[in-house]
Design an enzyme around this catalytic site. Sequence first.
Site: not given
Lengths: 412, 412
Positions: A219, A248, A274, A300, A323, A350
């Site tokens: 992250k 991400d 991401e 996502e 997702d 995701h």
Amino acid sequence: MYKTIIIKKGQAVDTRFNLKDGAGSDAVHTTPIYAYAVCKLSTDTNLEGIGLAFTLGAGNKLVCDAIDYLVRHIEGMEINSLMANFGETYKMMADDPNLRWLGPHKGVVHLALAAVVNACFDLWAKSKEVPLWKLLIDLSPEALANTLDFSYYEDILPKEEAIALLIAQQQGKQNREKILEIGYPGYDTSIGWFNYSDDKVADNIKKAMDNGFTAMKLKVGAKDAGRDIRRAALVRKIAGDKATIMFDANQQWNLPQAIAICKELRELDPFWIEEPTHPDDVQAHVKLASTVDVKLALGEHVPNKMVFKNFIQSGCMSFNQVDAVRVGGVSEFILISLLSKKYNIPVVPHVGDMGQIHQHLVLYNHVSVGHPALLLEHIPHLREHFKFPVRIENSRYQTPQEPGMSSDLLYY
Amino acid sequence: MYKTIIIKKGQAVDTRFNLKDGAGSDAVHTTPIYAYAVCKLSTDTNLEGIGLAFTLGAGNKLVCDAIDYLVRHIEGMEINSLMANFGETYKMMADDPNLRWLGPHKGVVHLALAAVVNACFDLWAKSKEVPLWKLLIDLSPEALANTLDFSYYEDILPKEEAIALLIAQQQGKQNREKILEIGYPGYDTSIGWFNYSDDKVADNIKKAMDNGFTAMKLKVGAKDAGRDIRRAALVRKIAGDKATIMFDANQQWNLPQAIAICKELRELDPFWIEEPTHPDDVQAHVKLASTVDVKLALGEHVPNKMVFKNFIQSGCMSFNQVDAVRVGGVSEFILISLLSKKYNIPVVPHVGDMGQIHQHLVLYNHVSVGHPALLLEHIPHLREHFKFPVRIENSRYQTPQEPGMSSDLLYY
């Protein structure tokens, strides 16, 4: 022959889970509470259909209330006749005049639709006593297409073209079924939550590699870009040059920031970056992808097939992260997968459901749609709450054998 | 000097109104119930802030529940200090971690934000004892910009550029203030609701013309394209060649249908064609606008500044129909107006509030932002429920003089 199963009642269940010690934290959500808005379908048998939508925290209640409203469309219906032409019921629910003005096809009402749709697919698979992946793989292209709503896709993927795509992919299907034996490859998202210390990230990388993972995600999206760069370099250093690493940002950067930091991060050879910026801003992603030579993973928070259509057409999406617990359930997930296949964009979901449902869907995507068996996100934090938790061995998802889509929780 | 007014409590009120005899019907909503999710702010004085979001039917309850959650961010605050830096509070509410996953920035939670934001602007104007249009016009460019959230607009309209735009528009402002005297021109949407018979439409056109209207709109989007063509031709015939006529499809066509029917409708010289297809599909609108020589009016269901940014950049939007009771209230409306001005796209709001709030906002747009004083939609069906109903004389909105934004309802 199949069992005749009537949906007697649908109801929502609001389930929430506190995470510990920084797990689940990202640049936007620093103290997340994972929540499922569950749609539970009772029937005239002992079978229940369970469908999930995934949210975070207090807002989950709103989705539950919308589920309680939406289920009236399917109460009293027999599951197999419902699913024989599910695309029509899907459209009726998506366009319910009392809710359509709240979207259309996005936000709370669309998340509620996801839960209801997923519960229908779950019950359908249970009624046939097969796992969802097997149900889907065994459907004829026409029967599969009947579960989808092609409205507004007439210009880009009309029903006949979707059926033709599925028929064309029947070649090689047998060969691709090997994936059912060897297991679908996973990647580890839990090495690098936002709040984890550098030491904890380093430790987690080693553990992940010990468990056979060669792909993992960090992250990023800190206010201090230096923190992102330092931690990203740490991941590359410890995981090694051969590891597949992803970053991400959870939408945290504006476009100028994204361009600046992606130029630095690309030196670490990420497999993807991401959600660099706002998920509604297609043109910002186009600009980023054309300015910096990085591959973007998106989806996502892309709410529905229409916005996916725009992202897919735009050329900026290298990996499609649709997702099924965020868009309109399995039905819209598959439609988006088919369009993504037409444009040769791999689907790497995701997993708001922690991978429970998506382990079925990626198997279907690979075997029947012909998507590459690339990677499926692995997040273990809620596994103790599922009746049939994901089983990962040597970083590969073991093909689920239980009937349904594996999203039954242990308690409601 | 200004009054010190503390927001003691915010609460939602769910108000719904049945319409009669086909009024309000469109291609998607055949039996509409107009609904306001109202945010009511009580203070330590006798002043109340009233903010509206507009929806249709049962889903209104969900927006009300989200309002009840969101208001916690402003309870206890003093209105003038709140508004001195409102952009920051706006962002905090828009990004509330418990709700952000339900969007972000769209659907139920964003509609709730609209109501809360509008209540703040209403209370602010009441605290200064001026109509909203006057409050806004009298603000310095910097003070105005402080009420806006520029996040994700850094690449297209950073705060400094917005201030510069407003400063540049101070030239000519005095001249444009004439609009306050002559009144803002309205157009009549109620001549041609979808369920009205041809005879009733014909009759309504004559009545509208008798009342001085030279601009009017017909609902199209029938399953039978022949009905649309016939009724559109009827409007042109009765209203005459000089009348300004518009056709509104309420998203009903897919792209191939839209291309086919717009080719026919353009022969009737419409001023615009409104919402031809799905409001999330920017690329479909680009294709339509480049294939058929018609001007498109869009925005009623465009959820937020990000999607507006994409529509504005794409070149397909000839008229911007942003609606302050659909996007994040007055604050996001103004931000989108500023961007629209930069691209020279006139703002012609959709009026989910029946024009109550928008009569203030179009005056601001014209006087301070420099938008042309084009047209404001007029829908009279709920006027009996407002404390200060819109006053139209000879098709022109009479400038409201009461303090606030004129959205107080007679009962809650």
